[in-house]
Scaffold this active site. Structure first.
Site, mmCIF file in Angstrom:
data_model
loop_
_atom_site.group_PDB
_atom_site.id
_atom_site.type_symbol
_atom_site.label_atom_id
_atom_site.label_comp_id
_atom_site.label_asym_id
_atom_site.label_seq_id
_atom_site.Cartn_x
_atom_site.Cartn_y
_atom_site.Cartn_z
ATOM 1 N N LYS A 186 0.884 -1.167 0.000
ATOM 2 C CA LYS A 186 0.000 0.000 0.000
ATOM 3 C C LYS A 186 0.926 1.223 0.000
ATOM 4 C CE LYS A 186 -4.157 1.835 2.221
ATOM 5 N NZ LYS A 186 -4.941 2.094 1.013
HETATM 6 N N1 PMP Z 1 -7.648 -1.151 -3.344
HETATM 7 C C1 PMP Z 1 -7.147 0.076 -3.144
HETATM 8 C C2 PMP Z 1 -6.431 0.751 -4.271
HETATM 9 C C3 PMP Z 1 -7.296 0.709 -1.909
HETATM 10 O O1 PMP Z 1 -6.798 1.929 -1.704
HETATM 11 C C4 PMP Z 1 -7.997 0.049 -0.876
HETATM 12 C C5 PMP Z 1 -8.175 0.725 0.452
HETATM 13 N N2 PMP Z 1 -7.066 0.451 1.287
HETATM 14 C C6 PMP Z 1 -8.511 -1.229 -1.120
HETATM 15 C C7 PMP Z 1 -8.323 -1.803 -2.373
HETATM 16 C C8 PMP Z 1 -9.285 -1.975 -0.081
HETATM 17 O O2 PMP Z 1 -8.457 -2.347 0.977
HETATM 18 P P1 PMP Z 1 -9.009 -2.504 2.466
HETATM 19 O O3 PMP Z 1 -10.271 -3.273 2.372
HETATM 20 O O4 PMP Z 1 -7.928 -3.245 3.151
HETATM 21 O O5 PMP Z 1 -9.222 -1.136 2.991
#
Ligand code: PMP
Length: 316
Positions: A173
C-alpha cells in the site's frame, strides 16, 4: 426542489474544508503525541520526492478499530516491499493508534498511519534515511455521497491500468501506486461519475481507485483474483461473511464484457465499506438482496466487534 438540492451539493463540494494541516488535536509522530500543527515534514524529504512512503487506512467504530492488527501488519509488509523496516513493532503501532483515538476523543473515525523516508539522503539511494512514522485520525463519515447506499455508484472505466506486478510493487500500500488513482478519480468526477473502475495490465477487471470489486451472477459472487492489486482486508472480510451466508464466492479473472451478465455489483474497502454500484460504462446493475445483505452483515460486524464477540471478526 431538485435545483436547490443540486445547489447545496455543489456548495458542499466547493466549500473550503479546514485544511488537514490546520486542524486541532494530536498526531502520533515518531514515538509521541504532538499537537496537530507540529506534525510537519521538511520539503527535502525523500518520501515526498521519490514516493518512499507506505500508509494504512482503518476505521474505528464505537471506539474500537476494526482489524487494527491486520492493518498494522500490512503496513509492516508494505514497508518491507519498499525495502525499509518500520522501527516500531506491530503491537506498538496498535497502541499508537488507540492513543491517537483517545487523545482526539474520537469514537467513530478514520485512522491513517504513514511511514516515510526522511531527509538524511536525497537521490534515488536512500539507505541512510531515517524511517518516520505518524498516526493521525479524523472524523470521516461516508466516503461516497450517502445517497450512493440506496442509489448505487456510477463508475467510469479508467484509462490507466493497474500495473503488472513485475512493473510495480502491487502488494504494497505504497503512496506511489495512488498516482494513477488520483488522475482517474479526477477524470471520473469531472464527468459526473463517483469513481473509476480500473482494469489491469491484461485488460481484466481489477478494482476501483480505492476499493475492491464484486459482482453477482445467478446468486454467486464473482471477484477478481488480487494478483496485481491489494487483497483488501474488507474484501477478505466480505468473502468470509458471504460464505457464512452459504453463498458461493468465485475468485477468478473477469473480463469487462462479462459485466453484461452480472446482476449486482458492489465495492469494498475500509473507507468505502460495502457500497453498491449501479453503473459501469454501458453496464447496469440492480441493488439486489445479496448486496443489501452483505452491507447489513458488514455493518453489524464492524459494530459488533466491540461487544466482545471478536471471534465473529475472525471470518475471512
Ligand atoms: N484497493 C485500493 C487501491 C485501496 O486503496 C484500498 C483501500 N485500502 C482497497 C483496495 C481496499 O483495501 P481494504 O479493504 O484493506 O481497505
Amino acid at each position: 426542489g431538485s435545483c436547490k438540492k443540486a445547489g447545496l451539493l455543489l456548495w458542499r463540494k466547493l466549500m473550503p474544508i479546514v485544511p488537514y494541516d490546520q486542524r486541532e488535536g494530536f498526531i502520533w509522530l515518531n514515538g509521541q503525541l504532538v499537537p496537530w500543527g507540529d506534525a510537519r515534514v521538511h520539503v527535502l524529504t525523500h518520501g515526498l520526492h521519490y514516493a518512499s512512503a507506505v500508509f494504512e487506512g482503518m476505521r474505528a467504530y464505537d471506539g474500537q478499530i476494526f482489524k487494527l492488527t491486520e492493518h498494522n501488519q500490512r503496513l509492516h509488509e508494505s514497508a518491507k516491499i519498499l525495502d525499509f523496516e518500520i522501527p516500531y513493532s506491530v503491537a506498538e503501532l496498535d497502541k499508537a493508534a488507540r492513543e491517537v483515538l483517545r487523545a482526539n476523543k474520537l469514537a467513530d473515525a478514520y485512522v491513517r498511519p504513514i511511514a516515510w523516508r526522511g531527509s538524511e539522503q536525497m537521490g534515488v539511494a536512500a539507505q541512510a534515511t531515517k524511517i518516520n512514522l505518524a498516526v493521525a485520525a479524523w472524523d470521516w463519515g461516508s466516503y461516497f455521497d450517502p445517497a450512493a447506499r440506496t442509489k448505487g455508484l456510477r463508475l467510469k472505466i479508467a484509462h490507466y491500468r493497474r500495473p503488472d506486478p513485475r512493473t510495480a510493487p502491487a502488494k504494497s500500500k505504497a503512496a506511489g501506486l495512488y498516482m494513477i488513482c488520483t488522475i482517474e478519480k479526477h477524470r471520473a468526477e469531472r464527468e459526473g461519475y463517483a469513481d473509476a473502475l480500473m482494469l489491469d495490465w491484461r485488460g481484466q477487471i481489477a478494482e476501483s481507485t480505492g476499493a475492491n470489486i464484486f459482482f453477482v451472477k445467478d446468486g454467486v459472487l464473482h471477484t477478481p483474483l488480487p494478483d496485481c492489486f491489494l487483497d483488501g482486508i474488507t474484501r477478505r472480510t466480505v468473502i468470509g461473511l458471504a460464505k457464512q451466508r452459504g453463498l458461493k464466492v468465485i475468485e477468478r479473472a473477469i473480463l469487462p464484457e462479462e459485466m453484461a451478465d452480472f446482476s449486482e455489483c458492489f465495492i469494498t474497502g475500509t473507507a468505502a465499506e460495502v457500497t453498491p454500484v449501479s453503473e459501469i460504462g454501458p453496464y447496469r446493475f440492480a441493488i439486489g438482496d445479496i448486496t443489501r445483505n452483505l452491507m447489513d452483515d458488514y455493518s453489524a460486524l464492524v459494530h459488533r466487534a466491540k461487544a466482545g464477540t471478536a471471534k465473529i471478526a475472525a471470518v475471512g
